[in-house]
Design a protein around this motif. Sequence first.
Motif, mmCIF file in Angstrom:
data_model
loop_
_atom_site.group_PDB
_atom_site.id
_atom_site.type_symbol
_atom_site.label_atom_id
_atom_site.label_comp_id
_atom_site.label_asym_id
_atom_site.label_seq_id
_atom_site.Cartn_x
_atom_site.Cartn_y
_atom_site.Cartn_z
ATOM 1 N N ALA A 188 -28.122 4.695 -23.503
ATOM 2 C CA ALA A 188 -26.784 5.282 -23.565
ATOM 3 C C ALA A 188 -26.900 6.735 -24.003
ATOM 4 O O ALA A 188 -27.654 7.057 -24.921
ATOM 5 C CB ALA A 188 -25.893 4.507 -24.526
ATOM 6 N N LEU A 189 -26.149 7.616 -23.346
ATOM 7 C CA LEU A 189 -26.137 9.040 -23.676
ATOM 8 C C LEU A 189 -24.695 9.535 -23.722
ATOM 9 O O LEU A 189 -23.816 8.999 -23.041
ATOM 10 C CB LEU A 189 -26.909 9.848 -22.624
ATOM 11 C CG LEU A 189 -28.414 9.611 -22.504
ATOM 12 C CD1 LEU A 189 -28.966 10.378 -21.304
ATOM 13 C CD2 LEU A 189 -29.136 10.026 -23.773
ATOM 14 N N THR A 190 -24.463 10.578 -24.515
ATOM 15 C CA THR A 190 -23.153 11.199 -24.608
ATOM 16 C C THR A 190 -23.265 12.665 -24.220
ATOM 17 O O THR A 190 -24.125 13.389 -24.729
ATOM 18 C CB THR A 190 -22.585 11.090 -26.036
ATOM 19 O OG1 THR A 190 -22.514 9.711 -26.407
ATOM 20 C CG2 THR A 190 -21.199 11.699 -26.125
ATOM 21 N N ALA A 191 -22.407 13.115 -23.301
ATOM 22 C CA ALA A 191 -22.408 14.504 -22.842
ATOM 23 C C ALA A 191 -21.725 15.411 -23.857
ATOM 24 O O ALA A 191 -21.024 14.954 -24.768
ATOM 25 C CB ALA A 191 -21.707 14.603 -21.489
ATOM 26 N N LYS A 192 -21.896 16.711 -23.689
ATOM 27 C CA LYS A 192 -21.268 17.678 -24.578
ATOM 28 C C LYS A 192 -19.749 17.610 -24.496
ATOM 29 O O LYS A 192 -19.055 17.930 -25.475
ATOM 30 C CB LYS A 192 -21.752 19.091 -24.248
ATOM 31 C CG LYS A 192 -23.201 19.353 -24.626
ATOM 32 C CD LYS A 192 -23.603 20.782 -24.299
ATOM 33 C CE LYS A 192 -25.066 21.041 -24.678
ATOM 34 N NZ LYS A 192 -25.485 22.430 -24.340
ATOM 35 N N ASP A 193 -19.217 17.218 -23.331
ATOM 36 C CA ASP A 193 -17.760 17.116 -23.206
ATOM 37 C C ASP A 193 -17.215 15.793 -23.727
ATOM 38 O O ASP A 193 -16.023 15.515 -23.596
ATOM 39 C CB ASP A 193 -17.329 17.338 -21.754
ATOM 40 C CG ASP A 193 -17.791 16.221 -20.800
ATOM 41 O OD1 ASP A 193 -18.367 15.215 -21.279
ATOM 42 O OD2 ASP A 193 -17.571 16.353 -19.577
#
Length: 376
Positions: free
Chosen positions: A44-49
């Motif tokens: 799982a990854l989270t973007a800057k936005d």
Amino acid sequence: MVYKLMRLLPINKFHIMDRLISLIAGLALAAAVPFRGEACTGIALTAKDGSRVVARTTEWGGSVLNSSYVVVPRGHQHVSFTPSGQDGMQFAAKYGYVGICTDRPEFVVEGMNEAGLSAGLFFFPNYGEYVAYNPDNKANTLSDMQFVSWVLANFSEIDEMKEAFAKIDLVSLDSRIGTVHWRISEPSGRMVVLECIEGKPVFYENKLGVLTNSPDFGWQMKNLNNYVNLYTGNVQPQSLNADITLRQFGAGAGFLGIPGDATPPSRFVRAALYQSATPQAESGEETVMQCFQILESFNIPIGLEHQKNDIPEGLPSATQWTVASDQAALKFYYRTAWNSSIRCIDIASIDFSKVKFRMNPLDESKRQPVEMIRIK
């Protein structure tokens, strides 16, 4: 393979148990030979936005999974299987959802609903245990293979799901097949792992975002401490004496010693470190592509899990499909072992109050397309 349990089961309830018993017998026989390859890896990854993306592979090296995507409208009626037939819990979908099933539309392995809630099933052999099946409680009994559908159809939040889960019996269709565990993820970034241990549910807050298979999630997290010495980047030369200096052979020696085999503990460590090393992308779409790039390194070539004389035909890879869900944009991406082109279902564009239930194969043709470059 538990995913294939209901592949040919007739809907006629008077014949369902004869077919079930026949299939169970075959599965029990298969369980007597060395295990071959259910090796899911989730990240799982989270973007800057702020976009949250969950992704995973699904491996099965024994045979071709007949995988399809399903589009499930609001109001769609679900009926759970039990060890005695298709006579368990009934529920209508509060939320529409899209998912990937194996062999039967009821058996959704991975999916996301219109509220952005994501759920996925991962094999969990030898460590889990469900409650014993109670025929007197059929109305509240849910098959483990239909848990993902139950979550996606009913909930938008994890806490809401946990409260409802306390009122149901989660069972296996046959205890000899083995157990599974699950990850459930909110668009906010909160993720939990559910494992049933000695008949009791155990929920872990998964702040790492990684999941593989056995052993249990708690053990996997502790095992990460064995790799505290690994780090990204290069290693500085080290002098042994005035005449001998040790230098890295190539770039990235900070990860020297990272486990490279296909076992669940090794994949868990590798996924955690690869995920932590990747730079944060600007948008959800860029993050989806990062996830596919990371998970490429977890593809299991066909033959790795087999003896030379026991390699199945028709499988280009044990990694039969890879999925990424952008929970903010409500986009569901996948690619397969037969077609590495990334395809996308735009959940936000679907009117789940009007769409009809549908089930379509992931690949219309099991043949990798090749783009020809014409030189003039």
